[in-house]
Design an enzyme around this catalytic site. Structure first.
Site, PDB file in Angstrom:
ATOM      1  N   LYS A  38       0.846  -1.202   0.000  1.00  0.00           N
ATOM      2  CA  LYS A  38       0.000   0.000   0.000  1.00  0.00           C
ATOM      3  C   LYS A  38       0.885   1.258   0.000  1.00  0.00           C
ATOM      4  O   LYS A  38       2.091   1.172   0.233  1.00  0.00           O
ATOM      5  CB  LYS A  38      -0.910  -0.012   1.217  1.00  0.00           C
ATOM      6  CG  LYS A  38      -0.176  -0.069   2.539  1.00  0.00           C
ATOM      7  CD  LYS A  38      -1.139  -0.251   3.700  1.00  0.00           C
ATOM      8  CE  LYS A  38      -0.362  -0.364   4.995  1.00  0.00           C
ATOM      9  NZ  LYS A  38      -1.112   0.019   6.166  1.00  0.00           N
ATOM     10  N   TYR A 263      16.792  28.872  10.239  1.00  0.00           N
ATOM     11  CA  TYR A 263      15.615  29.520  10.847  1.00  0.00           C
ATOM     12  C   TYR A 263      15.731  29.517  12.372  1.00  0.00           C
ATOM     13  O   TYR A 263      16.043  28.502  12.986  1.00  0.00           O
ATOM     14  CB  TYR A 263      14.341  28.765  10.458  1.00  0.00           C
ATOM     15  CG  TYR A 263      13.878  29.043   9.041  1.00  0.00           C
ATOM     16  CD1 TYR A 263      13.535  30.335   8.642  1.00  0.00           C
ATOM     17  CD2 TYR A 263      13.790  28.021   8.111  1.00  0.00           C
ATOM     18  CE1 TYR A 263      13.110  30.592   7.334  1.00  0.00           C
ATOM     19  CE2 TYR A 263      13.368  28.257   6.806  1.00  0.00           C
ATOM     20  CZ  TYR A 263      13.035  29.551   6.437  1.00  0.00           C
ATOM     21  OH  TYR A 263      12.625  29.815   5.151  1.00  0.00           O
TER      22      TYR A 263
END
Ligand SMILES: Cc1ncc(COP(=O)(O)O)c(C=O)c1O
Length: 372
Positions: A38, A263
């Site tokens: 899947k 950041y």
């Protein structure tokens, strides 16, 4: 212009996937071993993975959605063997039953409503239709719980129109062999199975296989271990590593002591430092939670990831790396032998499933050892 020049690279070792499948087969024989493919085979590419596993001899496959199964069947066309089955774990959404049937998918029926809609289709077609039935033995996610299942089985026409191929359930904590929930689920599954003796039992995922033969029943359905994820917490991983991830150096600079990186300056230089910027970020699957934790490799040097992971880049401390190794385009390894998916997952505070399925769409993908 080669616009992909700074794309990260994902190398998928198809031979290792086939070997991992054979390893599990060896542990479960004569019980059959299927494959859960899947979510695009856990992000690695379902078509290539299925072709490899078919060649290795696998014949039982599991996806989550009808759509996934239909697309896969369409892609493989006549290469899909007549004796192979493709199960849909989530069962058909309302309205997708006829697509499920048209593509020869076997639904896993998880609820009364999925059962009755599959029965309606069977009555409409005037024949019985195969389906797997899922029972919930303790995960409280999919499948009929013990009482509703017993009620259904007590009804004369409970499964009328359905030819039950498998009775299935899923383990909640199989990677923890000492967790008492495993035995509890096993006992329930054994009990519920007796109510549907004509269906084959399918219980174990990868980790469930390692719980021992009493968990194997007639068919096992591993996913993770095929792709190199460690099946048992705290124990050596017997599977082969399947993926390698590399990314390129874009540029480097020297910063002075006291300067911040990335950041919010979550990393501050304590000494003059050479900082490299590498073309891979959280959009590619290097989770932001790996900031200031993961380690990359460059030419035999381990280089710490410092500062926050950005969307398209990470920054690393290259101070220890000789300058002659540093050119734009130099490859750094992000997932490699010493930092496999499990250890990267640990650094990022998640599991290796999430690392694999987060790998983004920007990778140049290379499939190796295709002959399995
Ligand atoms: C119902 C079901 N069976 C089997 C598997 C395969 O499990 P694993 O990847 O742990 O082997 C999954 C995966 O999530 C699943 O949802």
């Amino acid at each position: 212009m080669n616009s992909r020049v700074f794309s990260p690279t994902l190398t998928v070792d198809l031979g290792a996937i086939a070997d991992n499948w054979r390893l599990l087969c060896g542990m479960t024989a004569p019980v059959k071993c299927g494959a859960v493919i899947k979510a695009n085979a856990y992000g690695l590419g379902d078509t290539r993975v299925v072709q490899t596993l078919l060649r290795a001899g696998c014949r039982e496959f599991f996806v989550a959605h009808v759509e996934e199964g239909a697309t896969l069947k369409e892609t493989l066309g006549t290469a899909w063997p007549r004796d192979a089955s493709l199960h849909v774990l989530n069962g058909p959404d309302p309205g997708s039953e006829s697509t499920c049937l048209a593509y020869g998918l076997t639904p896993v029926l998880n609820s009364r409503s999925q059962i009755s809609r599959w029965q309606d289709l069977a009555y409409g077609k005037g024949r019985t239709l195969p389906a797997a039935i899922q029972v919930d033995t303790g995960m409280a996610r999919l499948g009929l719980a013990e009482k509703p299942f017993a009620q259904l089985m007590a009804e004369l026409d409970g499964l009328a129109g359905i030819a039950p191929t498998l009775i299935m359930s899923h383990l909640a904590s199989a990677e923890e062999p000492d967790n008492p929930v495993n035995q509890l689920q096993l006992d329930r599954f054994r009990r519920l199975r007796q109510m549907l003796p004509q269906a084959k039992g399918c219980f174990a995922n990868s980790s469930g296989i390692f719980l021992g033969t009493s968990y194997h029943f007639d068919l096992v359905r591993p996913g993770a271990a095929l792709f190199g994820i460690a099946p048992v917490v705290g124990q050596p991983n017997p599977t082969q590593q399947v993926i390698r991830v590399q990314a390129q150096l874009i540029q480097w600079r020297c910063i002075a002591s006291g300067e911040g990186v990335g950041y919010n300056h979550t990393w501050l230089a304590e000494r003059p430092t050479r900082i490299g910027t590498v073309a891979i970020g959280y959009a590619d699957g290097v989770l932001r939670s790996a900031s200031n934790r993961a380690r990359l490799r460059l030419g035999g040097f381990t280089v710490p990831l410092i500062g926050r992971v950005s969307m398209d880049t990470v920054t690393v401390d290259l101070t220890a790396v000789p300058e002659n190794l540093l050119t734009a385009g130099t490859m750094l390894s992000v997932i490699y032998d010493e930092q496999g998916i499990d250890s990267l997952a640990q650094q990022a505070g998640t599991n290796a499933y999430e690392i694999l399925t987060s790998l983004g769409s920007r990778f140049q993908r290379h499939y190796i050892n295709d002959n399995g």
